[in-house]
Design a protein around this motif. Structure first.
Motif, mmCIF file in Angstrom:
data_model
loop_
_atom_site.group_PDB
_atom_site.id
_atom_site.type_symbol
_atom_site.label_atom_id
_atom_site.label_comp_id
_atom_site.label_asym_id
_atom_site.label_seq_id
_atom_site.Cartn_x
_atom_site.Cartn_y
_atom_site.Cartn_z
ATOM 1 N N SER A 166 -1.782 7.669 10.015
ATOM 2 C CA SER A 166 -0.542 8.434 10.181
ATOM 3 C C SER A 166 0.287 8.360 8.909
ATOM 4 O O SER A 166 0.635 7.252 8.448
ATOM 5 C CB SER A 166 0.268 7.895 11.363
ATOM 6 O OG SER A 166 1.530 8.524 11.442
ATOM 7 N N ASN A 184 10.707 4.251 9.416
ATOM 8 C CA ASN A 184 9.833 3.843 10.519
ATOM 9 C C ASN A 184 9.628 2.332 10.540
ATOM 10 O O ASN A 184 9.597 1.717 11.607
ATOM 11 C CB ASN A 184 8.482 4.546 10.409
ATOM 12 C CG ASN A 184 7.614 4.277 11.619
ATOM 13 O OD1 ASN A 184 7.953 4.633 12.740
ATOM 14 N ND2 ASN A 184 6.490 3.623 11.406
ATOM 15 N N ASP A 186 3.303 9.149 8.691
ATOM 16 C CA ASP A 186 4.695 8.822 9.022
ATOM 17 C C ASP A 186 4.913 7.326 9.225
ATOM 18 O O ASP A 186 6.049 6.888 9.400
ATOM 19 C CB ASP A 186 5.117 9.555 10.310
ATOM 20 C CG ASP A 186 5.114 11.062 10.124
ATOM 21 O OD1 ASP A 186 5.424 11.512 9.009
ATOM 22 O OD2 ASP A 186 4.786 11.781 11.093
ATOM 23 N N LEU A 243 2.998 7.102 17.347
ATOM 24 C CA LEU A 243 2.842 8.081 16.269
ATOM 25 C C LEU A 243 1.528 8.845 16.396
ATOM 26 O O LEU A 243 1.437 10.017 16.010
ATOM 27 C CB LEU A 243 2.903 7.388 14.907
ATOM 28 C CG LEU A 243 4.268 6.822 14.488
ATOM 29 C CD1 LEU A 243 4.143 6.089 13.154
ATOM 30 C CD2 LEU A 243 5.319 7.922 14.380
#
Length: 336
Positions: free
Chosen positions: A53, A61, A55, A306
């Motif tokens: 991921s 995060n 992100d 996620l």
């Protein structure tokens, strides 16, 4: 003689200063990962989720992961004392909810000063721990039974005080759920502070050394002059006090004290301690391991979210991780 030895071994390789330092750092890092299985697992998990991921490995995060881990970690620090001394504490989630409810009710409905409400809330957690400790030490109840009873009592008292409804949290305390400088979450700072306190207690105090002694061999600890019953009171009082802090942090994030808050958190706390390398048979455990265990759980949940993994499957994955951690502990004790 020395010349012949050098000649037979071939020309010596003399690495430069930078090579020595680089090799030393690399070997030190590898040794650290090898000696701390939980840390190695966390590194592998972070790398894997970063690849899966885009992100995941962002500042925002990662701060979210810290916030998600904070309450579990603070609870787990308290549970670490109990598990190191070969006990178990199932009441920390209920004690956290009760302490936060006491704070909110005394500050709003009773009109007490906020600082006094905070003292009463922490005192409530410590009192619950002392009751559990007394049942274990002097009532000779198994810690599982004593803390299971406190789980029910704590949750019931929280419902009685709040009448089953959330109570608004004082604004001056709710800052614990905010950020410093607009980006650094206060719960993460509280978690770090409680980690330091836990490490100091375990490594630098008589009570900490007594916990390891009791967990390793209670009868030997008693014969060596340790007042085991009194030390167990300290252990459970600390667990209750840490649970109170966790409850206050959680309520600050929710901006209200909810009597059903932190339900099931005691299982996450125990899981974090075990994943962090503590032994359920006692005598083994440390603050850094517990912190890593809590971070592993938070990273797992965050990463699976996620990746859009179902919440039902998330429970399965976390259950497998806990089982593997306990299995590792069992194999380690057998080999020892």
């Amino acid at each position: 003689m020395a010349t012949d030895t050098l000649d037979s071994a071939g020309p010596a390789k003399v690495p430069g200063p930078s090579g020595d330092k680089g090799a030393g750092r690399a070997s030190g890092a590898l040794r650290l990962l090898r000696d701390n299985g939980a840390l190695g697992a966390l590194v592998i998990l972070v790398v894997a989720l970063s690849l899966l991921s885009g992100d995941f490995l962002t500042t925002q995060n990662l701060l979210n992961v810290g916030v998600q881990a904070a309450v579990t970690a603070i609870l787990a620090f308290g549970v670490t004392f109990v598990i190191v001394s070969a006990g178990i504490d199932l009441s920390v989630g209920s004690v956290a909810a009760l302490s936060a409810t006491v704070l909110a009710w005394t500050a709003t409905d009773a009109g007490l000063p906020v600082w006094l409400s905070v003292v009463l809330a922490v005192g409530t957690g410590i009192a619950c721990g002392l009751v559990s400790g007394a049942l274990v030490s002097y009532g000779r109840l198994p810690s599982f039974v004593a803390t299971l009873a406190m789980l029910s009592v704590g949750r019931g008292l929280a419902l009685v005080i709040s009448q089953g409804s959330p109570i608004a949290f004082p604004e001056s305390v709710s800052v614990l759920g905010d950020t410093v400088g607009g980006w650094l979450p206060v719960p993460v700072l509280v978690m770090a502070a409680m980690a330091v306190v836990t490490a100091v207690i375990l490594n630098r105090t008589f009570s900490g050394r007594a916990m390891y002694a009791i967990g390793g061999n209670e009868e030997a600890a008693r014969l060596s002059g340790i007042r085991v019953k009194r030390q167990k009171l300290v252990v459970y009082a600390l667990s209750g006090g840490f649970a109170a802090v966790a409850g206050i942090v959680l309520a600050s994030r929710l901006v209200s004290a909810q009597p059903q808050a932190a339900a099931g958190y005691e299982l996450d706390a125990i899981a974090a301690v075990v994943i962090g390398g503590a032994s359920l048979s006692g005598g083994v455990g440390k603050a850094s391991g517990t912190l890593i265990g809590a971070l592993i759980l938070a990273v797992l949940r965050n990463g699976l979210n996620l990746l859009s993994v179902s919440a039902f499957w998330q429970q399965v994955v976390i259950g497998v991780v806990i089982a593997l951690a306990v299995l590792q502990d069992t194999l380690r004790r057998r080999s020892a």
